[in-house]
Design a protein around this motif. Structure first.
Motif, mmCIF file in Angstrom:
data_model
loop_
_atom_site.group_PDB
_atom_site.id
_atom_site.type_symbol
_atom_site.label_atom_id
_atom_site.label_comp_id
_atom_site.label_asym_id
_atom_site.label_seq_id
_atom_site.Cartn_x
_atom_site.Cartn_y
_atom_site.Cartn_z
ATOM 1 N N SER A 37 -11.974 7.159 -0.942
ATOM 2 C CA SER A 37 -12.214 5.972 -1.511
ATOM 3 C C SER A 37 -11.668 5.896 -2.889
ATOM 4 C CB SER A 37 -13.811 5.435 -1.498
ATOM 5 O OG SER A 37 -14.357 6.496 -2.391
ATOM 6 N N GLU A 38 -11.588 6.750 -3.708
ATOM 7 C CA GLU A 38 -11.004 6.936 -4.736
ATOM 8 C C GLU A 38 -9.373 7.839 -5.123
ATOM 9 O OE1 GLU A 38 -13.729 8.464 -7.992
ATOM 10 O OE2 GLU A 38 -15.143 7.534 -6.953
ATOM 11 N N GLY A 39 -8.858 7.691 -3.966
ATOM 12 C CA GLY A 39 -7.545 8.380 -3.808
ATOM 13 C C GLY A 39 -7.711 9.921 -3.381
ATOM 14 N N THR A 52 2.667 1.359 -4.537
ATOM 15 C CA THR A 52 1.615 0.647 -5.491
ATOM 16 C C THR A 52 2.681 -0.506 -6.402
ATOM 17 O OG1 THR A 52 2.373 2.455 -7.014
ATOM 18 C CG2 THR A 52 0.289 2.427 -5.916
ATOM 19 N N GLY A 55 2.452 -3.396 -3.596
ATOM 20 C CA GLY A 55 1.312 -4.170 -3.502
ATOM 21 C C GLY A 55 0.513 -4.359 -4.654
ATOM 22 N N GLY A 56 0.641 -3.395 -5.723
ATOM 23 C CA GLY A 56 -0.096 -3.466 -6.959
ATOM 24 C C GLY A 56 -1.303 -2.462 -6.690
ATOM 25 N N GLU A 57 -1.659 -1.885 -5.702
ATOM 26 C CA GLU A 57 -2.836 -0.974 -5.443
ATOM 27 C C GLU A 57 -2.556 0.272 -4.895
ATOM 28 O OE1 GLU A 57 -6.191 -3.185 -3.593
ATOM 29 O OE2 GLU A 57 -5.091 -4.849 -3.979
ATOM 30 N N ASP A 58 -3.126 1.210 -5.113
ATOM 31 C CA ASP A 58 -3.194 2.678 -4.409
ATOM 32 C C ASP A 58 -4.428 2.508 -3.261
ATOM 33 O OD1 ASP A 58 -3.432 4.973 -3.630
ATOM 34 O OD2 ASP A 58 -4.043 6.062 -5.634
ATOM 35 N N SER A 59 -4.123 1.699 -2.140
ATOM 36 C CA SER A 59 -4.867 1.619 -1.333
ATOM 37 C C SER A 59 -4.542 1.583 0.132
ATOM 38 C CB SER A 59 -5.906 0.282 -1.359
ATOM 39 O OG SER A 59 -6.787 0.096 -0.346
ATOM 40 N N PHE A 62 -1.980 -0.109 4.089
ATOM 41 C CA PHE A 62 -1.200 -1.148 3.426
ATOM 42 C C PHE A 62 0.267 -1.449 4.581
ATOM 43 C CE2 PHE A 62 2.305 -2.081 0.418
ATOM 44 C CZ PHE A 62 1.928 -3.369 0.183
ATOM 45 N N TYR A 73 -3.218 -5.389 2.656
ATOM 46 C CA TYR A 73 -4.312 -4.288 2.572
ATOM 47 C C TYR A 73 -5.388 -4.716 3.541
ATOM 48 C CZ TYR A 73 -2.029 -2.268 -1.511
ATOM 49 O OH TYR A 73 -1.196 -1.840 -2.502
ATOM 50 N N GLU A 74 -6.230 -3.926 3.692
ATOM 51 C CA GLU A 74 -7.530 -4.045 4.520
ATOM 52 C C GLU A 74 -7.184 -3.949 5.938
ATOM 53 O OE1 GLU A 74 -10.448 -3.774 3.172
ATOM 54 O OE2 GLU A 74 -9.632 -3.672 1.139
#
Length: 87
Positions: A37-39, A52, A55-59, A62, A73-74
């Motif tokens: 959850s925190e990478g 990143t 998409g602008g996120e480290d999630s 993707f 994402y999601e």
């Protein structure tokens, strides 16, 4: 082309891979880091940087659909998108 940024062992990534397989859709897979959850630990610095930047996120997961110029994402949103555009 579909590109999936994901992690082995991540249940959300597995949901997306399963949907892609069910639909018989070809895709490219990137493994930027371990799940968490925190990478998690970074496995591929270049893939993480590209993800990143796009998409602008480290999630993860993707998904990038280069043909439709979409990025999501999601896992639930990705699965819905795939069903709507590739079923």
């Amino acid at each position: 082309m579909l590109e999936l940024y994901q992690a082995e062992g991540c249940p959300h990534s597995a949901d997306v891979r399963e949907k892609l397989t069910d639909l018989g859709v070809s895709y490219v897979i990137h493994n930027p880091r371990q799940p968490g959850s925190e990478g998690g630990d970074v496995l591929n610095e270049q893939a993480l940087r590209v993800m990143t930047e796009l998409g602008g996120e480290d999630s993860i997961p993707f998904l990038v659909d280069t043909d439709r110029e979409e990025a999501l994402y999601e896992s639930e949103e990705i699965v819905d998108y795939l069903e709507n555009h590739y079923a």
